[in-house]
Design an enzyme around this catalytic site. Sequence first.
Site: not given
Length: 285
Positions: A37, A150, A190, A31-32
């Site tokens: 994504h 990544k 992050r 998520g986030a």
Amino acid sequence: MRLFRKKADLQNYVQAKRNQGLTIGFVPTMGALHSGHLKLASQSIAMCDVTVVSIFVNPTQFNNKNDLEKYPRTIESDLEKLSDVDCDAVFLPNLEEIYPPNGTTKYYALGEIETLFEGKYRPGHFQGVCQVIDKLFFIVEPDKVFFGQKDYQQCMIVRKLISQTPDFRHIDMQIVPTEREENGLAKSSRNMLLQDEEKKLAPAIYEALVYIKANMKPGKVNEVLQHTTNALLAKGFKPDYVAIANADTLEPISDWDGSTPVIALIAAFLGNVRLIDNLILNTSS
Ligand code: AMP
């Protein structure tokens, strides 16, 4: 877009699609969500008939309790973003759905790769990654899965899990290039934890990788690594590692023969936030 919280409901949905002869693409996330994504989801949507994205902050892959607690959670906007790209289904399980209270913990024999880089600095991390991916693959039974370059070492670990698990061997794994900000910073959930000043400094990690790529010559690699480490330290980063490794095995390289495929890898703290990135320096072709 369908939203499932129970694995049995998702399994029924996916099974019905499979019975219609449709292919299933799967994108596991915590998520986030950001455009990295969404790139994975879009690639799945382009390549598969049905795309399932999971959102689950997996506690077993966090070696640091504080990191788990402050991990960003933005479910409402995540669902909006996935709906906007026409994702078919989202799996949003709670903790017990993935880790039933009386469940057993499997151990994964991952070999040396688990002792390197992220494995070394985040003990137990890849066991946790395998635990959740194993469960999610078992639930979704995807034809194709999509992971980001990544997290290069994670890609290698998942590839190993697929090859070591007879039920998963048919799964086609696609590795999607890293999505970056205009300034080069790799998109990461992050990043939203960075302070404004840190946000300005953060692209130095990508700059360091580009420097390594531009200055990498056959022979000893120590000088180029020392230069980049010093540059990061001078900007206030606390590097866990700045390394060049064999791109196939991830074994660190100190003396490059000029032809072995190699990758530069960096993990560094900026304040309390740990950032990772990598750049493939050459390919065998
Ligand atoms: P996470 O939510 O951090 O577990 O990431 C879910 C998936 O998205 C993983 O396969 C990551 O490698 C991938 N991912 C994360 N950041 C990026 C990015 N900047 N570009 C491409 N893929 C990414």
